[in-house]
Design an enzyme around this catalytic site. Structure first.
Site, PDB file in Angstrom:
ATOM      1  N   HIS A   6       0.833  -1.204   0.000  1.00  0.00           N
ATOM      2  CA  HIS A   6       0.000   0.000   0.000  1.00  0.00           C
ATOM      3  C   HIS A   6       0.870   1.258   0.000  1.00  0.00           C
ATOM      4  O   HIS A   6       0.681   2.158  -0.834  1.00  0.00           O
ATOM      5  CB  HIS A   6      -0.913  -0.018   1.231  1.00  0.00           C
ATOM      6  CG  HIS A   6      -1.837   1.149   1.322  1.00  0.00           C
ATOM      7  ND1 HIS A   6      -3.184   1.064   1.039  1.00  0.00           N
ATOM      8  CD2 HIS A   6      -1.622   2.455   1.683  1.00  0.00           C
ATOM      9  CE1 HIS A   6      -3.752   2.246   1.208  1.00  0.00           C
ATOM     10  NE2 HIS A   6      -2.821   3.106   1.603  1.00  0.00           N
ATOM     11  N   GLU A   7       1.812   1.328   0.921  1.00  0.00           N
ATOM     12  CA  GLU A   7       2.647   2.523   1.029  1.00  0.00           C
ATOM     13  C   GLU A   7       3.623   2.625  -0.138  1.00  0.00           C
ATOM     14  O   GLU A   7       3.911   3.728  -0.626  1.00  0.00           O
ATOM     15  CB  GLU A   7       3.406   2.520   2.368  1.00  0.00           C
ATOM     16  CG  GLU A   7       2.514   2.544   3.602  1.00  0.00           C
ATOM     17  CD  GLU A   7       1.566   3.740   3.634  1.00  0.00           C
ATOM     18  OE1 GLU A   7       1.895   4.792   3.041  1.00  0.00           O
ATOM     19  OE2 GLU A   7       0.489   3.635   4.244  1.00  0.00           O
ATOM     20  N   HIS A  10       1.840   4.238  -3.072  1.00  0.00           N
ATOM     21  CA  HIS A  10       1.788   5.696  -2.944  1.00  0.00           C
ATOM     22  C   HIS A  10       3.125   6.317  -3.378  1.00  0.00           C
ATOM     23  O   HIS A  10       3.155   7.282  -4.148  1.00  0.00           O
ATOM     24  CB  HIS A  10       1.523   6.099  -1.488  1.00  0.00           C
ATOM     25  CG  HIS A  10       0.109   5.925  -1.042  1.00  0.00           C
ATOM     26  ND1 HIS A  10      -0.977   6.330  -1.786  1.00  0.00           N
ATOM     27  CD2 HIS A  10      -0.403   5.409   0.118  1.00  0.00           C
ATOM     28  CE1 HIS A  10      -2.094   6.063  -1.124  1.00  0.00           C
ATOM     29  NE2 HIS A  10      -1.772   5.505   0.032  1.00  0.00           N
TER      30      HIS A  10
END
Length: 201
Positions: A6-7, A10
């Site tokens: 997820h990170e 980003h």
């Protein structure tokens, strides 16, 4: 794995749009140590709710801050959606096609957990509450005068969100939204893979 991807998503999309902040801080990596927040991780283990370290993003470095901002925000939940989709496909093959013959039970359990956690993160992060990705998407899509108001009251929104999450209020507000979103996502996955495997069977 879910938090790390997820990170990373980003950071990767922000980097592609010209913001090297995350890369400069060593966050453009799939090494979980760079993304996990110690306190947030402990809470996951003992309370069942936690967080990773947010990826730093400087929207001023984007040529088109609104478009890039939306895509950076979407990238995190979308990465969880893709992880869940892949795991569901493998799970469906093992259980729905082969009947699970010869597959160790822990593999089935692991795949189910990967699907559950990533669908949960996908739906949860799209909720329109600060500081979640869903709120950032709305913020970037809003007209300037609306965005100014959102920024003005954002700190109160964060406080309200935390109160809802850590009190029984979540059973009447956030949890029904999560359940509805997760049920719809899993039903969509099931329909897609049922169709795919029926075509090739």
């Amino acid at each position: 794995m879910a938090f790390t991807v997820h990170e990373f998503a980003h950071a990767y999309v922000a980097y592609k749009f010209g913001d090297t902040t995350a890369k400069d801080q060593g966050r453009l990596t799939l090494n979980p140590i760079q993304h996990l927040d110690p306190f947030g991780t402990l809470l996951i283990l003992f309370v069942g709710f936690g967080w990773a370290r947010p990826v730093p993003v400087m929207r001023s470095r984007f040529k088109n801050p609104r478009l890039a901002g939306v895509l950076v925000s979407v990238a995190g939940p979308l990465s969880n959606f893709l992880l869940a989709f892949i795991a569901f496909g493998i799970f469906y093959f093992f259980v729905g096609v082969t009947g699970g013959v010869g597959v160790p039970p822990f593999i089935i359990d692991l795949l189910q957990m990967i699907v559950y956690l990533n669908v949960l993160l996908f739906v949860f992060n799209l909720l329109p509450f600060p500081p979640l990705d869903g709120y950032r998407i709305i913020e970037d899509l809003s007209p300037n005068h609306v965005r100014a108001k959102l920024t003005q009251y954002e700190q109160y929104g964060v406080l309200l969100f935390l109160i809802i999450v850590i009190t029984p209020l979540d059973e009447y507000t956030i949890w029904p939204l999560l359940q509805g979103g997760m049920t719809a996502t899993n039903q969509a996955f099931s329909a897609i893979f049922t169709t795919i495997f029926s075509i090739f069977s």
